[in-house]
Motif scaffolding. Structure first.
Motif, PDB file in Angstrom:
ATOM      1  N   ARG A 204      15.029  86.531  74.215  1.00 31.27           N
ATOM      2  CA  ARG A 204      14.041  86.648  73.856  1.00 31.27           C
ATOM      3  C   ARG A 204      13.198  84.121  72.818  1.00 31.27           C
ATOM      4  O   ARG A 204      14.676  83.799  73.285  1.00 31.27           O
ATOM      5  CB  ARG A 204      14.562  86.298  72.281  1.00 31.27           C
ATOM      6  CG  ARG A 204      15.015  87.797  71.806  1.00 31.27           C
ATOM      7  CD  ARG A 204      16.601  88.698  71.213  1.00 31.27           C
ATOM      8  NE  ARG A 204      15.233  88.097  69.562  1.00 31.27           N
ATOM      9  CZ  ARG A 204      16.331  88.316  67.663  1.00 31.27           C
ATOM     10  NH1 ARG A 204      17.052  88.192  67.958  1.00 31.27           N
ATOM     11  NH2 ARG A 204      14.849  88.426  66.811  1.00 31.27           N
ATOM     12  N   VAL A 205      12.036  84.558  72.507  1.00 34.72           N
ATOM     13  CA  VAL A 205      12.069  82.813  72.298  1.00 34.72           C
ATOM     14  C   VAL A 205      11.589  82.797  70.961  1.00 34.72           C
ATOM     15  O   VAL A 205      11.627  83.184  69.963  1.00 34.72           O
ATOM     16  CB  VAL A 205      11.211  82.997  72.388  1.00 34.72           C
ATOM     17  CG1 VAL A 205       9.890  81.804  72.507  1.00 34.72           C
ATOM     18  CG2 VAL A 205      10.010  83.198  74.377  1.00 34.72           C
ATOM     19  N   LYS A 206      12.601  81.817  70.937  1.00 33.98           N
ATOM     20  CA  LYS A 206      12.876  80.804  69.265  1.00 33.98           C
ATOM     21  C   LYS A 206      12.702  79.867  69.533  1.00 33.98           C
ATOM     22  O   LYS A 206      14.183  79.033  70.075  1.00 33.98           O
ATOM     23  CB  LYS A 206      14.517  81.752  68.678  1.00 33.98           C
ATOM     24  CG  LYS A 206      14.258  83.370  68.381  1.00 33.98           C
ATOM     25  CD  LYS A 206      15.341  83.563  67.864  1.00 33.98           C
ATOM     26  CE  LYS A 206      15.739  83.103  66.104  1.00 33.98           C
ATOM     27  NZ  LYS A 206      16.379  83.431  65.595  1.00 33.98           N
ATOM     28  N   PRO A 207      12.658  78.955  67.901  1.00 30.27           N
ATOM     29  CA  PRO A 207      11.967  77.247  68.047  1.00 30.27           C
ATOM     30  C   PRO A 207      13.809  76.591  67.579  1.00 30.27           C
ATOM     31  O   PRO A 207      14.266  78.031  67.221  1.00 30.27           O
ATOM     32  CB  PRO A 207      11.453  77.526  67.337  1.00 30.27           C
ATOM     33  CG  PRO A 207      11.246  78.955  65.913  1.00 30.27           C
ATOM     34  CD  PRO A 207      11.138  79.588  67.424  1.00 30.27           C
ATOM     35  N   PRO A 208      14.016  76.016  68.091  1.00 27.52           N
ATOM     36  CA  PRO A 208      15.139  75.730  67.958  1.00 27.52           C
ATOM     37  C   PRO A 208      15.345  75.199  65.750  1.00 27.52           C
ATOM     38  O   PRO A 208      14.712  75.927  65.154  1.00 27.52           O
ATOM     39  CB  PRO A 208      14.934  73.524  67.852  1.00 27.52           C
ATOM     40  CG  PRO A 208      13.848  73.881  69.223  1.00 27.52           C
ATOM     41  CD  PRO A 208      12.439  74.729  68.957  1.00 27.52           C
TER      42      PRO A 208
END
Length: 252
Positions: A204-208
């Motif tokens: 999954r791609v998630k911002p910090p």
């Protein structure tokens, strides 16, 4: 009697395969650091492999800093949180181990930890979470080998990180739903491999967590408009008496 013949100038000497490989390695580092674009890299790579002398090899790295040089470092583009240069090979807090195992249980790696060059994750009738958004990386390229048997492993990466998913699913799957976007020059590369048998591995791609997107001007205008509408509704302060309570009228 001494040999008084002049020595052959170094640039005219024939280059070896090892010499060519050293130049190619510097060119690869230059691409990873954002000093060369892919078109320049491909041109110089072809020239390096076809060079026969030092004189032909030398111009290919003339405009690049010497290996390990810190006299005049060029700017390196940072990742989404602005800190990639200090998070790769910086020797941050070490991982407790290069292996995480969950057997009818779960494991987590999150927060400020260091991802080793190769990390093994095993989930058997269990689950695991690897959060790389705030992690440091031992090397620019890391390999995460996942084995999920009737279990699941979730890997979270920030936008801009290059992700290469190579795992094999047998009645299971390796799934990458979101697009991480274009890789950030100088950022890490994560290779996800392994086996999922009656299980799954999800990237999954998630911002910090610390990165909150700024509110757009349009969103602010809509919010102000909604506040104005609420203030004009009946029963609000606009229709209250001086005493602060509702200004109720009795029917005759």
């Amino acid at each position: 009697m001494t040999d008084e013949r002049p020595q052959k100038p170094l640039p005219e000497l024939r280059a070896s395969d090892a010499d060519r490989e050293r130049v190619v390695e510097r060119l690869r580092d230059a691409v990873a650091e954002g000093r060369l674009d892919m078109e320049e890299f491909e041109e110089r790579l072809e020239a390096a492999y076809t060079s026969r002398t030092y004189a032909e090899l030398e111009p290919l790295t003339r405009d690049l800093p010497a290996p390990g040089s810190t006299a005049a470092p060029s700017p390196v583009q940072a990742g989404p949180d602005g800190s990639w240069p200090g998070r790769i090979g910086a020797g941050g807090p070490p991982a407790t181990s290069a292996t995480a195992v969950a057997v009818m249980s779960s494991f987590q790696r999150k927060g400020n930890w260091t991802v080793p060059a190769r990390f093994n994750a095993v989930a058997f009738w269990g689950s695991g979470e690897l959060d790389l958004r705030e992690a440091d990386f031992a090397e620019r390229e890391v390999v995460i080998n996942c084995v999920a048997i009737m279990g699941g492993i979730e890997i979270k990466v920030p936008p801009g990180v290059e992700v290469d998913v190579r795992g094999i699913g047998v009645m299971g799957a390796f799934d990458r739903r979101e697009d991480p976007g274009s890789p950030v020059p100088g950022g890490p590369r994560v290779i996800v491999t392994g086996l999922a048998f009656w299980g799954g591995v999800e990237v999954r791609v998630k911002p910090p967590k610390s990165a909150k997107p700024p509110k757009s001007q349009r969103a602010e205008e809509v919010e102000r408009s909604e506040r104005s509408d609420r203030a004009a509704e009946p029963g609000t302060s606009a229709e209250r008496s001086d005493g602060g309570g509702p200004n109720l009228r009795k029917e005759p």
